[in-house]
Enzyme design. Sequence first.
Site, PDB file in Angstrom:
ATOM      1  N   GLY A   9       0.784  -1.231   0.000  1.00 46.09           N
ATOM      2  CA  GLY A   9       0.000   0.000   0.000  1.00 46.09           C
ATOM      3  C   GLY A   9       0.812   1.275   0.000  1.00 46.09           C
ATOM      4  O   GLY A   9       0.298   2.350  -0.326  1.00 46.09           O
ATOM      5  N   SER A  10       2.116   1.198   0.338  1.00 48.43           N
ATOM      6  CA  SER A  10       2.949   2.414   0.382  1.00 48.43           C
ATOM      7  C   SER A  10       3.877   2.502  -0.834  1.00 48.43           C
ATOM      8  O   SER A  10       4.737   3.366  -0.896  1.00 48.43           O
ATOM      9  CB  SER A  10       3.799   2.402   1.656  1.00 48.43           C
ATOM     10  OG  SER A  10       4.662   1.254   1.618  1.00 48.43           O
ATOM     11  N   GLY A  14       0.387   1.080  -4.997  1.00 47.48           N
ATOM     12  CA  GLY A  14      -0.417   1.252  -3.786  1.00 47.48           C
ATOM     13  C   GLY A  14      -0.823   2.709  -3.590  1.00 47.48           C
ATOM     14  O   GLY A  14      -1.992   3.021  -3.337  1.00 47.48           O
ATOM     15  N   TYR A 135      12.774 -13.876 -10.328  1.00 45.16           N
ATOM     16  CA  TYR A 135      11.563 -13.084 -10.041  1.00 45.16           C
ATOM     17  C   TYR A 135      10.387 -13.617 -10.855  1.00 45.16           C
ATOM     18  O   TYR A 135       9.275 -13.788 -10.362  1.00 45.16           O
ATOM     19  CB  TYR A 135      11.833 -11.626 -10.411  1.00 45.16           C
ATOM     20  CG  TYR A 135      10.659 -10.690 -10.329  1.00 45.16           C
ATOM     21  CD1 TYR A 135       9.965 -10.328 -11.480  1.00 45.16           C
ATOM     22  CD2 TYR A 135      10.260 -10.147  -9.117  1.00 45.16           C
ATOM     23  CE1 TYR A 135       8.891  -9.448 -11.422  1.00 45.16           C
ATOM     24  CE2 TYR A 135       9.190  -9.268  -9.042  1.00 45.16           C
ATOM     25  CZ  TYR A 135       8.513  -8.929 -10.201  1.00 45.16           C
ATOM     26  OH  TYR A 135       7.450  -8.068 -10.144  1.00 45.16           O
ATOM     27  N   LYS A 139       6.774 -15.117  -9.600  1.00 53.17           N
ATOM     28  CA  LYS A 139       5.516 -14.448  -9.990  1.00 53.17           C
ATOM     29  C   LYS A 139       4.605 -15.398 -10.766  1.00 53.17           C
ATOM     30  O   LYS A 139       3.392 -15.391 -10.603  1.00 53.17           O
ATOM     31  CB  LYS A 139       5.823 -13.206 -10.834  1.00 53.17           C
ATOM     32  CG  LYS A 139       6.246 -11.981 -10.037  1.00 53.17           C
ATOM     33  CD  LYS A 139       5.052 -11.313  -9.394  1.00 53.17           C
ATOM     34  CE  LYS A 139       5.372  -9.966  -8.804  1.00 53.17           C
ATOM     35  NZ  LYS A 139       4.197  -9.283  -8.240  1.00 53.17           N
ATOM     36  N   PRO A 162       0.540  -6.050 -15.562  1.00 57.61           N
ATOM     37  CA  PRO A 162       0.899  -4.755 -16.147  1.00 57.61           C
ATOM     38  C   PRO A 162       2.256  -4.790 -16.840  1.00 57.61           C
ATOM     39  O   PRO A 162       3.088  -5.646 -16.556  1.00 57.61           O
ATOM     40  CB  PRO A 162       0.949  -3.820 -14.928  1.00 57.61           C
ATOM     41  CG  PRO A 162       1.224  -4.697 -13.768  1.00 57.61           C
ATOM     42  CD  PRO A 162       0.700  -6.067 -14.106  1.00 57.61           C
ATOM     43  N   HIS A 178      13.745   0.992 -11.339  1.00 52.18           N
ATOM     44  CA  HIS A 178      13.443   0.701 -12.735  1.00 52.18           C
ATOM     45  C   HIS A 178      13.977   1.831 -13.607  1.00 52.18           C
ATOM     46  O   HIS A 178      14.348   2.900 -13.111  1.00 52.18           O
ATOM     47  CB  HIS A 178      11.936   0.551 -12.926  1.00 52.18           C
ATOM     48  CG  HIS A 178      11.380  -0.699 -12.314  1.00 52.18           C
ATOM     49  ND1 HIS A 178      10.687  -0.706 -11.141  1.00 52.18           N
ATOM     50  CD2 HIS A 178      11.446  -1.980 -12.724  1.00 52.18           C
ATOM     51  CE1 HIS A 178      10.338  -1.959 -10.856  1.00 52.18           C
ATOM     52  NE2 HIS A 178      10.787  -2.743 -11.787  1.00 52.18           N
TER      53      HIS A 178
HETATM   54  O1  GFB Z   1      12.977  -0.968 -15.879  1.00 50.20           O
HETATM   55  P1  GFB Z   1      14.198  -1.781 -16.142  1.00 50.20           P
HETATM   56  O2  GFB Z   1      15.268  -1.702 -15.130  1.00 50.20           O
HETATM   57  O3  GFB Z   1      13.873  -3.343 -16.259  1.00 50.20           O
HETATM   58  O4  GFB Z   1      14.733  -1.336 -17.606  1.00 50.20           O
HETATM   59  P2  GFB Z   1      13.308  -4.276 -17.408  1.00 50.20           P
HETATM   60  C1  GFB Z   1      15.892  -1.801 -18.038  1.00 50.20           C
HETATM   61  C2  GFB Z   1      16.248  -1.240 -19.421  1.00 50.20           C
HETATM   62  O5  GFB Z   1      16.585   0.144 -19.262  1.00 50.20           O
HETATM   63  C3  GFB Z   1      17.493  -1.944 -19.935  1.00 50.20           C
HETATM   64  C4  GFB Z   1      17.958   0.347 -19.596  1.00 50.20           C
HETATM   65  O6  GFB Z   1      17.453  -1.985 -21.323  1.00 50.20           O
HETATM   66  C5  GFB Z   1      18.616  -1.044 -19.435  1.00 50.20           C
HETATM   67  O7  GFB Z   1      19.764  -1.141 -20.237  1.00 50.20           O
HETATM   68  N1  GFB Z   1      18.547   1.367 -18.693  1.00 50.20           N
HETATM   69  C6  GFB Z   1      19.272   2.437 -19.104  1.00 50.20           C
HETATM   70  C7  GFB Z   1      18.444   1.383 -17.361  1.00 50.20           C
HETATM   71  N2  GFB Z   1      19.691   3.150 -18.044  1.00 50.20           N
HETATM   72  C8  GFB Z   1      19.194   2.531 -16.939  1.00 50.20           C
HETATM   73  C9  GFB Z   1      19.295   2.794 -15.534  1.00 50.20           C
HETATM   74  O8  GFB Z   1      19.949   3.741 -15.066  1.00 50.20           O
HETATM   75  N3  GFB Z   1      18.642   1.932 -14.683  1.00 50.20           N
HETATM   76  C10 GFB Z   1      17.892   0.855 -15.181  1.00 50.20           C
HETATM   77  N4  GFB Z   1      17.236   0.081 -14.294  1.00 50.20           N
HETATM   78  N5  GFB Z   1      17.800   0.560 -16.484  1.00 50.20           N
HETATM   79  C11 GFB Z   1      12.223  -5.367 -15.328  1.00 50.20           C
HETATM   80  C12 GFB Z   1      12.303  -6.650 -14.569  1.00 50.20           C
HETATM   81  O9  GFB Z   1      12.843  -5.556 -16.546  1.00 50.20           O
HETATM   82  O10 GFB Z   1      10.875  -5.020 -15.595  1.00 50.20           O
HETATM   83  C13 GFB Z   1      11.555  -6.509 -13.270  1.00 50.20           C
HETATM   84  O11 GFB Z   1      13.673  -6.932 -14.305  1.00 50.20           O
HETATM   85  C14 GFB Z   1      10.146  -5.957 -13.482  1.00 50.20           C
HETATM   86  O12 GFB Z   1      11.478  -7.770 -12.656  1.00 50.20           O
HETATM   87  C15 GFB Z   1      10.176  -4.754 -14.406  1.00 50.20           C
HETATM   88  O13 GFB Z   1       9.345  -6.871 -14.007  1.00 50.20           O
HETATM   89  C16 GFB Z   1       8.783  -4.312 -14.770  1.00 50.20           C
HETATM   90  O14 GFB Z   1      12.137  -3.648 -18.085  1.00 50.20           O
HETATM   91  O15 GFB Z   1      14.430  -4.717 -18.276  1.00 50.20           O
END
Ligand code: GFB
Length: 309
Positions: A9-10, A14, A135, A139, A162, A178
């Site tokens: 919820g936080s 949420g 993960y 899920k 989603p 993310h």
């Molecule tokens: O949202 P994200 O971290 O996860 O996005 P996924 C990752 C994409 O963004 C990759 C690029 O292509 C990364 O190379 N990216 C660029 C970055 N700069 C950055 C940054 O500074 N931080 C991050 N995090 N990414 C996730 C799943 O996958 O999706 C989770 O791992 C979850 O479990 C989520 O389901 C919704 O979209 O790749």
Amino acid sequence: METILVTGGSGLVGNAVKTISIDYTGKYNFVFISSKDHNLLHMNETISMFEKYKPSFVIHLAGHVGGLYLNINNKVDMLEKNLLINFNVIKCAHDFKVKKMIACLSTCIFPDKVTYPIDETMLHEGAPHFSNDAYAYAKRLIEVHCKAYRENYGDNFICVTPTNIYGPHDNFNLENGHVLPALIHKCYLAKQNNEDFVIRGSGRPLRQFIFSEDLAKLIMFVLEKNVKDSNIILSVSENQENSIEEVSRIIAQKYNYEHMIEFDTSYSDGQYKKTVTNQKLMEILDCDFTFTTLKEGISKTIDWFINHH
Ligand code: GFB
């Protein structure tokens, strides 16, 4: 008045449910639970939460979540914590005779090697992407667990899936967040320090993004609607996909900092794409639903970040 218990919820979604719950004033008693209130890793705390609130409905959002780099580097936690939280909540929802539960999955749990666009029937047709397999399997078991209770006991447990979610109250952690919240934070700091705005990877991967408050409205719609489906993808359409580079430019434009974008290809790109269709959602929606545009959603999220950072 019947109680809707919102786990997680936080968090990002949420808080979005909390924001739109005003539209349901006088209809439901919303209870928003954070791990500080009840640690759902522990069955006894999960039982005491259900005993205290005796909910008619549950929106199960709680989980150990994070971006690509958290998933790659913390697979044991991503598997074990999510298995425990989900097992405890789903079992209690049955034992406490909850009328209906909505449990939240994510499109990253679908198989990696598929024919696009992905739809709900493909969930178990192959391995997920290696970057978030721990993960993903945890899920996927939510869907299996809910299906078992529906088949054995007729429980009205529905899953929603989603795409990448973003919005106010997100986790803006530079390492574990993310992509969208992490880049919003990085561009803010880069401008402050007059440094390059560094995007990890090539910028080529594609993602569908949904604004948190849009998702919250759709979750309430599925909760109130008598849907027969056991899993529904909640997403913008398959042609509303953006590259990480496009997203980075929308963020940089808001900060008037587009000229300082750099790509660091020493970092993983993760999964190239996970394109889903929202055809089933469009079929059950009995009203016109307008999704917040990415530009508008990012602008609102940056304003919130700057006001709360
Ligand atoms: O949202 P994200 O971290 O996860 O996005 P996924 C990752 C994409 O963004 C990759 C690029 O292509 C990364 O190379 N990216 C660029 C970055 N700069 C950055 C940054 O500074 N931080 C991050 N995090 N990414 C996730 C799943 O996958 O999706 C989770 O791992 C979850 O479990 C989520 O389901 C919704 O979209 O790749």
